[in-house]
Design a protein around this motif. Sequence first.
Motif, PDB file in Angstrom:
ATOM      1  N   UNK A 336     -12.455  -1.711   7.375  1.00  0.00           N
ATOM      2  CA  UNK A 336     -11.910  -3.047   7.108  1.00  0.00           C
ATOM      3  C   UNK A 336     -11.319  -3.106   5.685  1.00  0.00           C
ATOM      4  N   UNK A 337     -12.068  -2.519   4.731  1.00  0.00           N
ATOM      5  CA  UNK A 337     -11.549  -2.521   3.350  1.00  0.00           C
ATOM      6  C   UNK A 337     -10.242  -1.748   3.274  1.00  0.00           C
ATOM      7  N   UNK A 338     -10.202  -0.577   3.940  1.00  0.00           N
ATOM      8  CA  UNK A 338      -8.973   0.235   3.920  1.00  0.00           C
ATOM      9  C   UNK A 338      -7.804  -0.557   4.494  1.00  0.00           C
ATOM     10  N   UNK A 339      -8.077  -1.232   5.611  1.00  0.00           N
ATOM     11  CA  UNK A 339      -6.999  -1.998   6.238  1.00  0.00           C
ATOM     12  C   UNK A 339      -6.534  -3.136   5.329  1.00  0.00           C
ATOM     13  N   UNK A 340      -7.520  -3.769   4.662  1.00  0.00           N
ATOM     14  CA  UNK A 340      -7.137  -4.870   3.770  1.00  0.00           C
ATOM     15  C   UNK A 340      -6.328  -4.356   2.582  1.00  0.00           C
ATOM     16  N   UNK A 341      -6.704  -3.174   2.070  1.00  0.00           N
ATOM     17  CA  UNK A 341      -5.948  -2.585   0.958  1.00  0.00           C
ATOM     18  C   UNK A 341      -4.522  -2.291   1.420  1.00  0.00           C
ATOM     19  N   UNK A 342      -4.429  -1.713   2.619  1.00  0.00           N
ATOM     20  CA  UNK A 342      -3.107  -1.377   3.150  1.00  0.00           C
ATOM     21  C   UNK A 342      -2.271  -2.649   3.330  1.00  0.00           C
ATOM     22  N   UNK A 343      -2.920  -3.672   3.845  1.00  0.00           N
ATOM     23  CA  UNK A 343      -2.210  -4.942   4.043  1.00  0.00           C
ATOM     24  C   UNK A 343      -1.723  -5.479   2.688  1.00  0.00           C
ATOM     25  N   UNK A 344      -2.609  -5.391   1.680  1.00  0.00           N
ATOM     26  CA  UNK A 344      -2.252  -5.858   0.325  1.00  0.00           C
ATOM     27  C   UNK A 344      -1.056  -5.095  -0.208  1.00  0.00           C
ATOM     28  N   UNK A 345      -1.068  -3.761   0.028  1.00  0.00           N
ATOM     29  CA  UNK A 345       0.040  -2.929  -0.482  1.00  0.00           C
ATOM     30  C   UNK A 345       1.351  -3.365   0.159  1.00  0.00           C
ATOM     31  N   UNK A 346       1.320  -3.518   1.486  1.00  0.00           N
ATOM     32  CA  UNK A 346       2.537  -3.940   2.198  1.00  0.00           C
ATOM     33  C   UNK A 346       3.003  -5.301   1.700  1.00  0.00           C
ATOM     34  N   UNK A 347       2.018  -6.189   1.517  1.00  0.00           N
ATOM     35  CA  UNK A 347       2.403  -7.538   1.097  1.00  0.00           C
ATOM     36  C   UNK A 347       2.994  -7.531  -0.295  1.00  0.00           C
ATOM     37  N   UNK A 348       2.391  -6.737  -1.210  1.00  0.00           N
ATOM     38  CA  UNK A 348       2.952  -6.768  -2.569  1.00  0.00           C
ATOM     39  C   UNK A 348       4.278  -6.010  -2.609  1.00  0.00           C
ATOM     40  N   UNK A 349       4.424  -4.985  -1.752  1.00  0.00           N
ATOM     41  CA  UNK A 349       5.719  -4.284  -1.705  1.00  0.00           C
ATOM     42  C   UNK A 349       6.807  -5.250  -1.237  1.00  0.00           C
ATOM     43  N   UNK A 350       6.460  -6.090  -0.298  1.00  0.00           N
ATOM     44  CA  UNK A 350       7.449  -7.038   0.227  1.00  0.00           C
ATOM     45  C   UNK A 350       7.821  -8.079  -0.827  1.00  0.00           C
ATOM     46  N   UNK A 351       6.891  -8.271  -1.795  1.00  0.00           N
ATOM     47  CA  UNK A 351       7.135  -9.301  -2.802  1.00  0.00           C
ATOM     48  C   UNK A 351       7.883  -8.782  -4.019  1.00  0.00           C
ATOM     49  N   UNK A 352       8.292  -7.504  -4.005  1.00  0.00           N
ATOM     50  CA  UNK A 352       8.968  -6.906  -5.167  1.00  0.00           C
ATOM     51  C   UNK A 352      10.149  -7.776  -5.626  1.00  0.00           C
ATOM     52  N   UNK A 353      10.214  -7.974  -6.949  1.00  0.00           N
ATOM     53  CA  UNK A 353      11.222  -8.887  -7.490  1.00  0.00           C
ATOM     54  C   UNK A 353      12.587  -8.181  -7.627  1.00  0.00           C
ATOM     55  N   UNK A 354      13.265  -8.000  -6.495  1.00  0.00           N
ATOM     56  CA  UNK A 354      14.515  -7.241  -6.539  1.00  0.00           C
ATOM     57  C   UNK A 354      15.733  -8.132  -6.723  1.00  0.00           C
ATOM     58  N   UNK A 355      15.512  -9.346  -7.106  1.00  0.00           N
ATOM     59  CA  UNK A 355      16.597 -10.301  -7.343  1.00  0.00           C
ATOM     60  C   UNK A 355      17.522 -10.390  -6.127  1.00  0.00           C
ATOM     61  N   UNK A 356      16.952 -10.270  -4.971  1.00  0.00           N
ATOM     62  CA  UNK A 356      17.730 -10.447  -3.748  1.00  0.00           C
ATOM     63  C   UNK A 356      18.538  -9.222  -3.335  1.00  0.00           C
ATOM     64  N   UNK A 357      18.436  -8.127  -4.120  1.00  0.00           N
ATOM     65  CA  UNK A 357      19.193  -6.925  -3.751  1.00  0.00           C
ATOM     66  C   UNK A 357      18.230  -5.902  -3.158  1.00  0.00           C
ATOM     67  N   UNK A 358      18.243  -5.749  -1.811  1.00  0.00           N
ATOM     68  CA  UNK A 358      17.249  -4.877  -1.183  1.00  0.00           C
ATOM     69  C   UNK A 358      17.343  -3.418  -1.618  1.00  0.00           C
ATOM     70  N   UNK A 359      18.517  -2.980  -2.098  1.00  0.00           N
ATOM     71  CA  UNK A 359      18.655  -1.571  -2.496  1.00  0.00           C
ATOM     72  C   UNK A 359      17.616  -1.191  -3.557  1.00  0.00           C
ATOM     73  N   UNK A 360      17.179  -2.180  -4.359  1.00  0.00           N
ATOM     74  CA  UNK A 360      16.212  -1.868  -5.418  1.00  0.00           C
ATOM     75  C   UNK A 360      14.841  -1.468  -4.870  1.00  0.00           C
ATOM     76  N   UNK A 361      14.603  -1.765  -3.582  1.00  0.00           N
ATOM     77  CA  UNK A 361      13.328  -1.345  -2.993  1.00  0.00           C
ATOM     78  C   UNK A 361      13.175   0.173  -3.069  1.00  0.00           C
ATOM     79  N   UNK A 362      14.328   0.879  -3.095  1.00  0.00           N
ATOM     80  CA  UNK A 362      14.290   2.343  -3.138  1.00  0.00           C
ATOM     81  C   UNK A 362      13.617   2.845  -4.414  1.00  0.00           C
ATOM     82  N   UNK A 363      13.541   1.995  -5.439  1.00  0.00           N
ATOM     83  CA  UNK A 363      12.983   2.450  -6.718  1.00  0.00           C
ATOM     84  C   UNK A 363      11.491   2.148  -6.838  1.00  0.00           C
ATOM     85  N   UNK A 364      10.973   1.394  -5.876  1.00  0.00           N
ATOM     86  CA  UNK A 364       9.551   1.035  -5.962  1.00  0.00           C
ATOM     87  C   UNK A 364       8.716   2.301  -5.849  1.00  0.00           C
ATOM     88  N   UNK A 365       7.609   2.329  -6.526  1.00  0.00           N
ATOM     89  CA  UNK A 365       6.692   3.485  -6.512  1.00  0.00           C
ATOM     90  C   UNK A 365       7.297   4.740  -7.128  1.00  0.00           C
TER      91      UNK A 365
END
Length: 480
Positions: A336-365
């Motif tokens: 359950x903890x692993x799943x919650x961590x994974x969910x958190x990671x996905x959620x924070x990745x989705x929240x990346x402040x890319x100023x509306x330009x999705x191409x910047x997601x490529x630079x995350x991590x």
Amino acid sequence: MTRTTPPILAPIALALVSLAALVAHVHAADTSPGRPRGVAISQAERYHPYAAGKFTCLDGSAIIPFAAVNDDYCDCADGSDEPGTSACPQGRFHCTNAGHNPAYIPSGRVNDGVCEPECCDGSDEYGGIIVCPNTCKAAGAAWRKEQRAAQRARVQGLRKKEEYRKSAAAAEASRAASLTTIATQIADLEGDLSTARAARDQAEADERNASERDALLGKFAVDRLAEQVGRLQTALTAIRDVTTSFRDSERDADTINDWLTAFDGEMAKLFADDLEVLGEIPAPAAADNEFEAGAVGKLKKWVFQYVRPKVTTPLDAAKKSAETARSAVWDLESKQRDLETERGKHESAAKLDTAGEPAYFALADKCFTVDSGEYTYELCPFNKAEQRSIGSSYGTSLGSWGRWEDDGKTWVLDNGQACWNGPNRSLKVTLECGEIEILKGVSEPSKCEYHATFVTAAACTGSLPDQSSSAKDMADRVEL
Ligand code: MAN
């Protein structure tokens, strides 16, 4: 057909020629009849001399005779009457630079005996102090080559950016799918967990009961054992008697055998009766010490060493079940903890402040480094930046992700490590378009305030041009 001038018109023609000569003199500095020297083609309309013979200063501050344009005397407040001379300090001189890009220089630099680099056509030095060669052809060619290279880089960057956008879209889709799966898994797990917790609680209750029972049994077994001590004691006395008798009176073998048989019987009885119970005796505890020293202690030791390991008591079984039930709960909780961590990671990745330009997601991590001076600088976009002495693994924080600035052209990372006698460290990153990510040009313009340039395809703007329109675009930039 050739036209000849009738003799009667000869004086008029002569007067016209003289007038033309005069105009030519007044406008000796002009480059063309419709455009005084120093005036850009785009501004030529505003210098319309020949209609009214007047010139209106571009700021409207005065109307002067057109002859006063470029007469080396400043009449207009904005200096617009002297575009081709150095008379007005605030004036601007336009170099046409045919073959290259037109440019303006402050008119004070006209005819100052220096060939201005901005005026590759040499038109700023027409006064004869110096002859400036026209280098526009070569300069224009070099500029166009540079532009083509920059354009190529931009196009490659834009293509890469398209890839980034596509993978960002794919990543987003898979993120959404993962989040749905995780939500289902968490819900299922919650069901499994409540079942497992109930089973664990039951197993622990059984364990407690077994433990209480075991304690009673243990007590009982010890009592039994104590009781046997007496019998053992009797047996030992019997042996002693036998051996003494044997030594003293050398009784016959039959008598000895009888005694030994009796002893064997006694021992066999002891163990036959007690083996089962002894198996349930708890491990020797401090409370049992009174028995440890004597024969009972030795017997207990024997039982625990050789007999007990072979016997499974109800408490052992209960303990094992409780342990299994507890670890089933732990396993599920850890899942359950692993799943919650994974969910958190996905959620924070989705929240990346890319100023509306999705191409910047490529630079995350991702992190990028560059050595500059005595330091290695590391930038992890949307996350943090560090400065390390080259070769060291200890990093000084230059800041964590802050915000976009400058209309999407700059990143700010701030709240880095405090600077002695200065502000908390911070880093401004100027974004530049390019196909490959490069961190470059790190500097510290003021103490603990750093600046870097980061090249990334995500920063390329515009759309992918087709071949012909890009060629046209290039041609449009060159004013001939
Ligand atoms: C370190 C580095 C420098 C900084 C000084 C300030 O040496 O972080 O960049 O200027 O500290 O004391």
